[in-house]
Scaffold this motif. Sequence first.
Motif, PDB file in Angstrom:
ATOM      1  N   LEU A 166      25.508   5.884 106.531  1.00 41.39           N
ATOM      2  CA  LEU A 166      26.365   4.970 107.295  1.00 41.39           C
ATOM      3  C   LEU A 166      26.742   3.755 106.454  1.00 41.39           C
ATOM      4  CD1 LEU A 166      27.702   3.963 109.914  1.00 41.39           C
ATOM      5  CD2 LEU A 166      25.468   3.045 110.594  1.00 41.39           C
ATOM      6  N   MET A 167      25.779   3.208 105.731  1.00 43.19           N
ATOM      7  CA  MET A 167      26.059   2.028 104.910  1.00 43.19           C
ATOM      8  C   MET A 167      27.043   2.341 103.785  1.00 43.19           C
ATOM      9  SD  MET A 167      24.671  -0.732 106.018  1.00 43.19           S
ATOM     10  CE  MET A 167      24.685  -1.795 104.566  1.00 43.19           C
ATOM     11  N   ILE A 168      26.993   3.546 103.248  1.00 39.30           N
ATOM     12  CA  ILE A 168      27.963   3.924 102.218  1.00 39.30           C
ATOM     13  C   ILE A 168      29.370   3.911 102.795  1.00 39.30           C
ATOM     14  CG2 ILE A 168      28.755   5.805 100.731  1.00 39.30           C
ATOM     15  CD1 ILE A 168      25.841   6.580 100.319  1.00 39.30           C
ATOM     16  N   VAL A 169      29.510   4.477 104.009  1.00 38.86           N
ATOM     17  CA  VAL A 169      30.824   4.490 104.653  1.00 38.86           C
ATOM     18  C   VAL A 169      31.329   3.067 104.879  1.00 38.86           C
ATOM     19  CG1 VAL A 169      32.086   5.118 106.742  1.00 38.86           C
ATOM     20  CG2 VAL A 169      30.431   6.718 105.769  1.00 38.86           C
ATOM     21  N   LEU A 170      30.480   2.227 105.450  1.00 35.24           N
ATOM     22  CA  LEU A 170      30.900   0.853 105.762  1.00 35.24           C
ATOM     23  C   LEU A 170      31.194   0.052 104.493  1.00 35.24           C
ATOM     24  CD1 LEU A 170      28.388   0.070 108.655  1.00 35.24           C
ATOM     25  CD2 LEU A 170      30.771   0.820 108.820  1.00 35.24           C
ATOM     26  N   TRP A 171      30.412   0.296 103.459  1.00 31.70           N
ATOM     27  CA  TRP A 171      30.639  -0.420 102.191  1.00 31.70           C
ATOM     28  C   TRP A 171      31.975  -0.018 101.570  1.00 31.70           C
ATOM     29  CZ3 TRP A 171      28.671   2.008  97.173  1.00 31.70           C
ATOM     30  CH2 TRP A 171      29.108   1.272  96.068  1.00 31.70           C
TER      31      TRP A 171
ATOM     32  N   ILE B  98      35.529   0.891  92.745  1.00 33.75           N
ATOM     33  CA  ILE B  98      34.879  -0.388  92.993  1.00 33.75           C
ATOM     34  C   ILE B  98      34.958  -1.230  91.733  1.00 33.75           C
ATOM     35  CG2 ILE B  98      33.276   0.561  94.703  1.00 33.75           C
ATOM     36  CD1 ILE B  98      31.110   0.496  92.505  1.00 33.75           C
ATOM     37  N   ARG B  99      34.780  -2.532  91.901  1.00 31.36           N
ATOM     38  CA  ARG B  99      34.810  -3.426  90.753  1.00 31.36           C
ATOM     39  C   ARG B  99      33.465  -3.432  90.042  1.00 31.36           C
ATOM     40  NH1 ARG B  99      37.990  -8.687  93.338  1.00 31.36           N
ATOM     41  NH2 ARG B  99      39.946  -7.585  93.829  1.00 31.36           N
ATOM     42  N   PHE B 100      33.500  -3.894  88.791  1.00 35.50           N
ATOM     43  CA  PHE B 100      32.282  -3.911  87.975  1.00 35.50           C
ATOM     44  C   PHE B 100      31.200  -4.764  88.618  1.00 35.50           C
ATOM     45  CE2 PHE B 100      29.723  -5.840  84.571  1.00 35.50           C
ATOM     46  CZ  PHE B 100      29.172  -4.689  84.021  1.00 35.50           C
TER      47      PHE B 100
ATOM     48  N   PRO C 241      39.317  10.000 105.066  1.00 35.92           N
ATOM     49  CA  PRO C 241      39.083   8.678 104.474  1.00 35.92           C
ATOM     50  C   PRO C 241      38.175   8.800 103.252  1.00 35.92           C
ATOM     51  CG  PRO C 241      38.791   8.609 106.850  1.00 35.92           C
ATOM     52  CD  PRO C 241      38.923  10.047 106.487  1.00 35.92           C
ATOM     53  N   SER C 242      38.522   8.128 102.179  1.00 36.56           N
ATOM     54  CA  SER C 242      37.730   8.236 100.943  1.00 36.56           C
ATOM     55  C   SER C 242      36.299   7.758 101.156  1.00 36.56           C
ATOM     56  CB  SER C 242      38.388   7.428  99.829  1.00 36.56           C
ATOM     57  OG  SER C 242      38.457   6.047 100.168  1.00 36.56           O
ATOM     58  N   SER C 243      36.113   6.777 102.039  1.00 29.34           N
ATOM     59  CA  SER C 243      34.755   6.275 102.284  1.00 29.34           C
ATOM     60  C   SER C 243      33.872   7.377 102.859  1.00 29.34           C
ATOM     61  CB  SER C 243      34.795   5.090 103.249  1.00 29.34           C
ATOM     62  OG  SER C 243      35.416   5.461 104.480  1.00 29.34           O
TER      63      SER C 243
ATOM     64  N   ARG D   3      35.117  -1.472 102.592  1.00 32.86           N
ATOM     65  CA  ARG D   3      35.309  -2.832 102.080  1.00 32.86           C
ATOM     66  C   ARG D   3      34.752  -2.878 100.661  1.00 32.86           C
ATOM     67  NH1 ARG D   3      33.101  -2.234 106.862  1.00 32.86           N
ATOM     68  NH2 ARG D   3      33.965  -3.207 108.735  1.00 32.86           N
ATOM     69  N   PRO D   4      35.309  -2.120  99.747  1.00 40.74           N
ATOM     70  CA  PRO D   4      34.707  -1.983  98.416  1.00 40.74           C
ATOM     71  C   PRO D   4      34.592  -3.280  97.637  1.00 40.74           C
ATOM     72  CG  PRO D   4      36.925  -1.063  98.464  1.00 40.74           C
ATOM     73  CD  PRO D   4      36.558  -1.357  99.873  1.00 40.74           C
ATOM     74  N   ALA D   5      35.370  -4.262  98.013  1.00 42.03           N
ATOM     75  CA  ALA D   5      35.299  -5.536  97.292  1.00 42.03           C
ATOM     76  C   ALA D   5      34.146  -6.410  97.768  1.00 42.03           C
ATOM     77  CB  ALA D   5      36.617  -6.303  97.437  1.00 42.03           C
ATOM     78  N   SER D   6      33.551  -6.063  98.891  1.00 43.96           N
ATOM     79  CA  SER D   6      32.494  -6.900  99.462  1.00 43.96           C
ATOM     80  C   SER D   6      31.173  -6.682  98.718  1.00 43.96           C
ATOM     81  CB  SER D   6      32.309  -6.571 100.944  1.00 43.96           C
ATOM     82  OG  SER D   6      31.161  -7.218 101.457  1.00 43.96           O
ATOM     83  N   LEU D   7      30.654  -7.740  98.139  1.00 45.21           N
ATOM     84  CA  LEU D   7      29.375  -7.653  97.430  1.00 45.21           C
ATOM     85  C   LEU D   7      28.221  -7.527  98.415  1.00 45.21           C
ATOM     86  CD1 LEU D   7      29.912 -10.306  94.602  1.00 45.21           C
ATOM     87  CD2 LEU D   7      30.402  -7.852  94.588  1.00 45.21           C
ATOM     88  N   TRP D   8      28.384  -8.083  99.611  1.00 44.99           N
ATOM     89  CA  TRP D   8      27.328  -7.990 100.619  1.00 44.99           C
ATOM     90  C   TRP D   8      27.103  -6.540 101.049  1.00 44.99           C
ATOM     91  CZ3 TRP D   8      24.020 -11.705 101.212  1.00 44.99           C
ATOM     92  CH2 TRP D   8      24.397 -13.027 101.000  1.00 44.99           C
TER      93      TRP D   8
END
Length: 587
Positions: A176-181, A228-230, A319-321, A184-189
Amino acid sequence: MLETEASPGSGVRSAEPGRTDERSPGRRLLIPLLVAGYLANVLLRIWLTHRITLPIAHTDEDSYLNTARVFAGGPGGFSSENNLLRRVGYAWLISPAFLGDHSFGTSYRLVHVLNAIYNSTIFPLAYLFARSALRMPWRRSFVLALAVGVMPATAFWSELAMTDVMLAPLTVAWVLMIVLWLRRPASLWWSAGAAAVAGVYYMIHVRGLVILAVHLGLVLVLAIARQIRFRSLVVAVVTAVALVAVHQGLVISLGDKLYLAGDANVAASAAKQFSSGSLAKIMTLIIGSQLWYVSAATFGLVVLGWLFGLRIVRRREEPSSLRWAMAAGLTATIGVIVGCALLLATTPSATKDLIYARYIEAFAPLWTLVGVAGLTAVRRVTARWWMLFTAAAVLLSGLLEQLRLDRVVAKGGRLGHGLFSAPEMIAVERFGPVEPLYFSALMLAVGVVVFLLVRGVPERWSRRGGLWIAGLVLVLVANVAMLAGLRPSTAGQLARVTPTPTLAALGVSEGDRIYATRNAPRILMLNLAHAVTWDNVRIIENDVPPPADAEYVIAVWNPARVTWNGEQYGFKYVGGNVGQNWALWRR
């Protein structure tokens, strides 16, 4: 996109993110419902455990309880773990049960309460996964979460002080956390949160090593693919490393209060099996039996989950997520099956089992959720083909297991299964002996009825959702029935390991130095020690005088032949139980 219910004349239609055919209830209704469902799960687990007053799964429970007591500031003891596979996260989570001046019985009951609190999180997590990740209507998500929450693969483990209490909820939470992350791939949280769940999994059990490796591999692939960003990669890696370091810090904090009694020569055992040419054969049998059992024990819904998971990964329209999350879940499932097969293949007792499904069952709730969602998402004709494939897979694998069992029995051998390796099968056996093929057919029959209710009826009947709810309620009832069916088995197991009278009743008090002869009934001896101090009970050889500091010795008591006579060493018989073959001697 995930497809929802078919609309007239079009077969299926796509659902936009966050949208379903059905309006969500307001927070004023949903939150009380979720709280009530969670509390119902907690109370169910407390009811299941209220008669279990002593550990019944030795020596795993003893190891975690001993470790937890050390975390709470108590004395040490033994652990059946080894340095390679040791994990102390669960013991740390239950350590509050040992704060204060409680008897062992009280502390053990408090562990059951903590287990119920932790294990019941599967219900809200399952709801969130079905609703948010799989886009199911809220009513179906709610009833499905209730059904998943009482699966024996999840709820049964709340009756034991074992790491499996945590693993099914963590498995669902991780995906679930992978999907939610990734929404919002830019979110560091969110990046840190997903990595944190994988890190906690690592702290709980060695299966978490597979989860953590898959997660970090996913993060690396996403970074290379520029999904995702570095800095998200850095945050995920730092979070994972930090939790691995926290675990190592917890291990160090235990000091030398615990001595490890587990076999650390896993690599040597594997090499021995490999040199004999039998490792691949044994692993194949173990992998096959695990796939068969988890498929049958979940009414075939896990097979549907694997099929739908593969479909999601392959379809660019999804969805890619969710595609990445399903890919990670499938990879982790394969990794755990293969890794645990390797460990079991090097364990002599495990190779004598028909099935040891405990390790893979942590994934059963996840794929059950995905399987039910798949019945919603695909076209009716596709769902029928999937169900035919599922039926064939469950029955054919059950037949192969039956032939394997019959072959071993014909040669005078035995392949067993027990309460902790196949709880669903034990529950069904309450009504009589159950062979693998019969078990497969019986459990599949439930799955077929569920399928007929949700997708086997005319479209106009199923569109309103009433039959869908009925199908999910059937799964719920079947799971609860199996949990109830396990109670006589746990009661019987408890009766076999409960010593009477207790050491306290025989005059032993906390701080007394207790030894046991090597041929003393080990399981009874462990619970005898728990009744007073549950500090470490040292083993002495049968024909060697006890050490000078020994105040009590637990030995075999068999009137037909005296195996240990304390009088020759200056000890006096205090009491015991000839039916349980033990006696207590005092210096």
